[in-house]
Scaffold this active site. Structure first.
Site, PDB file in Angstrom:
ATOM      1  N   LEU A 110       0.814  -1.207   0.000  1.00 51.00           N
ATOM      2  CA  LEU A 110       0.000   0.000   0.000  1.00 51.00           C
ATOM      3  C   LEU A 110       0.851   1.262   0.000  1.00 51.00           C
ATOM      4  O   LEU A 110       0.490   2.263  -0.624  1.00 51.00           O
ATOM      5  CB  LEU A 110      -0.926   0.018   1.219  1.00 51.00           C
ATOM      6  CG  LEU A 110      -2.245  -0.742   1.116  1.00 51.00           C
ATOM      7  CD1 LEU A 110      -2.016  -2.245   0.904  1.00 51.00           C
ATOM      8  CD2 LEU A 110      -3.091  -0.529   2.366  1.00 51.00           C
ATOM      9  N   LYS A 145      15.612  -2.253  -1.822  1.00 54.07           N
ATOM     10  CA  LYS A 145      14.223  -2.349  -2.246  1.00 54.07           C
ATOM     11  C   LYS A 145      13.638  -0.956  -2.475  1.00 54.07           C
ATOM     12  O   LYS A 145      12.802  -0.756  -3.359  1.00 54.07           O
ATOM     13  CB  LYS A 145      13.404  -3.107  -1.209  1.00 54.07           C
ATOM     14  CG  LYS A 145      13.759  -4.591  -1.123  1.00 54.07           C
ATOM     15  CD  LYS A 145      12.892  -5.306  -0.097  1.00 54.07           C
ATOM     16  CE  LYS A 145      13.236  -6.789  -0.033  1.00 54.07           C
ATOM     17  NZ  LYS A 145      12.419  -7.507   0.992  1.00 54.07           N
ATOM     18  N   SER A 199      -1.447  -7.957  -0.120  1.00 50.81           N
ATOM     19  CA  SER A 199      -0.086  -7.473  -0.329  1.00 50.81           C
ATOM     20  C   SER A 199       0.859  -8.349   0.475  1.00 50.81           C
ATOM     21  O   SER A 199       0.427  -9.269   1.203  1.00 50.81           O
ATOM     22  CB  SER A 199       0.044  -6.010   0.128  1.00 50.81           C
ATOM     23  OG  SER A 199       0.003  -5.924   1.544  1.00 50.81           O
ATOM     24  N   LYS A 254      -3.168  -1.591  16.352  1.00 51.03           N
ATOM     25  CA  LYS A 254      -3.923  -0.649  15.523  1.00 51.03           C
ATOM     26  C   LYS A 254      -4.862   0.203  16.377  1.00 51.03           C
ATOM     27  O   LYS A 254      -5.097   1.376  16.059  1.00 51.03           O
ATOM     28  CB  LYS A 254      -4.698  -1.409  14.454  1.00 51.03           C
ATOM     29  CG  LYS A 254      -3.837  -2.102  13.408  1.00 51.03           C
ATOM     30  CD  LYS A 254      -3.200  -1.110  12.439  1.00 51.03           C
ATOM     31  CE  LYS A 254      -1.786  -0.751  12.724  1.00 51.03           C
ATOM     32  NZ  LYS A 254      -1.230   0.240  11.773  1.00 51.03           N
ATOM     33  N   ASP A 300      14.242   2.659  10.037  1.00 47.22           N
ATOM     34  CA  ASP A 300      13.905   1.409  10.708  1.00 47.22           C
ATOM     35  C   ASP A 300      13.186   1.753  12.008  1.00 47.22           C
ATOM     36  O   ASP A 300      13.793   2.307  12.924  1.00 47.22           O
ATOM     37  CB  ASP A 300      15.182   0.613  10.989  1.00 47.22           C
ATOM     38  CG  ASP A 300      14.894  -0.755  11.610  1.00 47.22           C
ATOM     39  OD1 ASP A 300      13.712  -1.042  11.899  1.00 47.22           O
ATOM     40  OD2 ASP A 300      15.853  -1.518  11.825  1.00 47.22           O
ATOM     41  N   SER A 324      -6.595   0.740  11.088  1.00 48.61           N
ATOM     42  CA  SER A 324      -7.300  -0.417  10.545  1.00 48.61           C
ATOM     43  C   SER A 324      -8.615  -0.569  11.287  1.00 48.61           C
ATOM     44  O   SER A 324      -8.707  -0.285  12.485  1.00 48.61           O
ATOM     45  CB  SER A 324      -6.467  -1.695  10.717  1.00 48.61           C
ATOM     46  OG  SER A 324      -7.232  -2.843  10.385  1.00 48.61           O
ATOM     47  N   TYR A 332      -1.746  -7.639  16.811  1.00 52.25           N
ATOM     48  CA  TYR A 332      -1.793  -6.694  15.693  1.00 52.25           C
ATOM     49  C   TYR A 332      -3.011  -5.787  15.823  1.00 52.25           C
ATOM     50  O   TYR A 332      -2.909  -4.564  15.661  1.00 52.25           O
ATOM     51  CB  TYR A 332      -1.831  -7.444  14.360  1.00 52.25           C
ATOM     52  CG  TYR A 332      -2.133  -6.519  13.196  1.00 52.25           C
ATOM     53  CD1 TYR A 332      -1.164  -5.620  12.749  1.00 52.25           C
ATOM     54  CD2 TYR A 332      -3.386  -6.510  12.585  1.00 52.25           C
ATOM     55  CE1 TYR A 332      -1.443  -4.735  11.707  1.00 52.25           C
ATOM     56  CE2 TYR A 332      -3.665  -5.640  11.552  1.00 52.25           C
ATOM     57  CZ  TYR A 332      -2.684  -4.751  11.118  1.00 52.25           C
ATOM     58  OH  TYR A 332      -2.971  -3.869  10.103  1.00 52.25           O
TER      59      TYR A 332
END
Length: 332
Positions: free
Chosen positions: A42, A67, A241, A210, A90, A171, A206
């Site tokens: 995203l 990357k 993703s 959020k 990081d 989220s 997780y």
């Protein structure tokens, strides 16, 4: 909102709603944007979309420079007029975040900050900082950057006469977690969450991280003048993703429910460029949405303030009080 209602809501909008790009006439010519976690998924999709609307300078904040360079090449091929830079960041390293923010202070302007970097694991891991990894990367790293990068955002607002923008990727899964986790019996919530015994295998941590993003963004907005910086948070939807690479269940379900990374990018860019009245607000399906009553409740307000105070004290101890903004009193 109960966990079941949250899941039903997610199911409904994943099937019934399709994100749309911001209008093609949207013009951010001359502006500078930072997008964290922008070498894939995203973040990369959002970075490409920002560059396509006349952005002058785009900073890809990535952990892996190689990357990041690949992402830069892809963006530059499509938008050669946009100056794309790759900066190492990081969120598992205090030094890396401090160095990144120090470099950002030299920017002539910073109009858009999209704090998108995050991670999801199903088993307990401890970060290099000593904190549980979701707590470190998703919450503490995001919180620190939101404070350290306020100065260039405010400077740009003073220069242009228009508010800068800070968008935090949240989220809808945040609302599966309970504010009880932040107002529990422990004297300090972060040390408790750092302990392996507090971790339930699966996606619970997780989801909680959020929720911490939502609580932090809501409280941060109280301390920031909307005339200087509009702070909001966005639910990008369930998108397929690399983010879900350690969660086979999400990968399987996403085949039927998931949006593309490009569609998730539409959600992020919509939140970062539109909705000037979204200060302190939660956006989902490209609209301002109410957060659940549990967040707005007295207990939710206690959780929000507790998280703010504890996080601020921790960050001041780690990076030193001189690095953090002095102007963190409640905004007028």
């Amino acid at each position: 909102m109960s966990s079941m209602l949250t899941l039903l809501s997610i199911l409904w909008y994943q099937l019934a709603f399709k994100p749309k790009p911001v209008p093609p006439e949207t013009n951010i010519e001359g502006q500078t944007a930072i997008v964290t976690g922008s070498n894939t998924g995203l973040g990369l999709a959002a970075a490409k979309q920002l560059a396509s609307h006349g952005l002058a300078r785009l900073i890809l904040a990535v952990r892996d420079i190689s990357k990041g360079e690949e992402a830069k090449a892809a963006i530059s091929r499509e938008n050669p007029k946009c100056q794309v830079e790759v900066w190492q960041l990081d969120q598992d390293s205090w030094d890396s975040m401090s160095a990144f923010a120090g470099k950002a202070q030299s920017l002539d302007r910073l109009d858009i900050l999209l704090l998108n970097a995050g991670m999801k694991r199903l088993e307990y891991t401890r970060s290099a900082s000593g904190h549980e990894t979701h707590i470190q990367v998703n919450h503490l790293g995001t919180a620190l950057l939101s404070l350290l990068l306020l100065a260039p955002l405010r400077k740009t607002a003073a220069l242009t006469g228009n508010p800068s923008r800070m968008t935090i990727t949240a989220s809808s899964l945040a609302f599966i977690a309970s504010v009880d986790s932040v107002t529990g019996p422990e004297d300090q919530v972060i040390p408790f969450l750092d302990e392996p015994a507090s971790f339930k295998p699966g996606t619970d941590r997780y989801c909680l991280s959020k929720l911490l993003n939502v609580l932090w963004a809501r409280e941060l907005a109280k301390h920031v003048n909307a005339k200087e910086v509009v702070v909001n948070m966005v639910n990008p939807g369930w998108c397929m993703s690399e983010f879900h690479r350690e969660d086979p269940g999400a990968v399987s379900a996403g085949k039927y429910l998931g949006w593309s990374s490009e569609q998730g990018g539409y959600e992020l860019v919509d939140a970062a460029l539109r909705h000037p009245d979204s200060h302190g607000q939660y956006l989902s399906e490209q609209k301002i949405r109410s957060v659940p009553g549990s967040v707005l409740s007295a207990q939710g307000q206690v959780a929000q303030k507790r998280l703010w105070d504890e996080t601020l004290a921790l960050l001041r101890a780690v990076v030193g009080p001189d690095q953090l903004p002095n102007h963190l009193a409640l905004a007028d």
